[in-house]
Design an enzyme around this catalytic site. Structure first.
Site, PDB file in Angstrom:
ATOM      1  CB  ILE A  62     -14.616  12.609   0.568  1.00 44.10           C
ATOM      2  CG1 ILE A  62     -16.090  12.978   0.443  1.00 44.10           C
ATOM      3  CG2 ILE A  62     -13.901  12.868  -0.753  1.00 44.10           C
ATOM      4  CD1 ILE A  62     -16.345  14.453   0.258  1.00 44.10           C
ATOM      5  CG  ASP A  63      -9.552  12.602   2.490  1.00 43.29           C
ATOM      6  OD1 ASP A  63      -9.598  12.916   1.288  1.00 43.29           O
ATOM      7  OD2 ASP A  63      -9.180  13.377   3.390  1.00 43.29           O
ATOM      8  CB  ALA A  64     -12.583   6.563   3.975  1.00 42.20           C
TER       9      ALA A  64
END
Length: 88
Positions: A62-64
């Site tokens: 998700i952060d990527a």
């Protein structure tokens, strides 16, 4: 000259939308996922190790996706490919 100013203005709005909506989506997604993890851990404590690995993997993914959006926004901010089309 006006076309360049309009492209830069719309690009600025687009950059704000990319970063703002990407951050909001990532935060909401992480919040929902972690809430579900805590609920599942409370119901079945023996599943915590199996769930924890999946949670950390999904946190990274998700952060990527948000970081990729920030990278695209920076590309449009510093090397806007749309400006070269109007300049010709």
């Amino acid at each position: 000259m006006e076309a360049l100013a309009l492209i830069q203005a719309y690009t600025g709005v687009g950059i704000g939308l990319i970063i703002g909506l990407g951050a909001a989506g990532a935060c909401i997604g992480i919040g929902i996922m972690c809430a579900s993890f805590l609920e599942g851990a409370a119901r079945q404590p023996e599943m915590i190790p199996a769930l924890q690995g999946k949670v950390f993997l999904l946190l990274g993914l998700i952060d990527a996706s948000f970081i990729i959006g920030v990278g695209l926004a920076m590309m449009f901010a510093f090397a806007n490919p749309l400006l070269s089309v109007v300049a010709k």
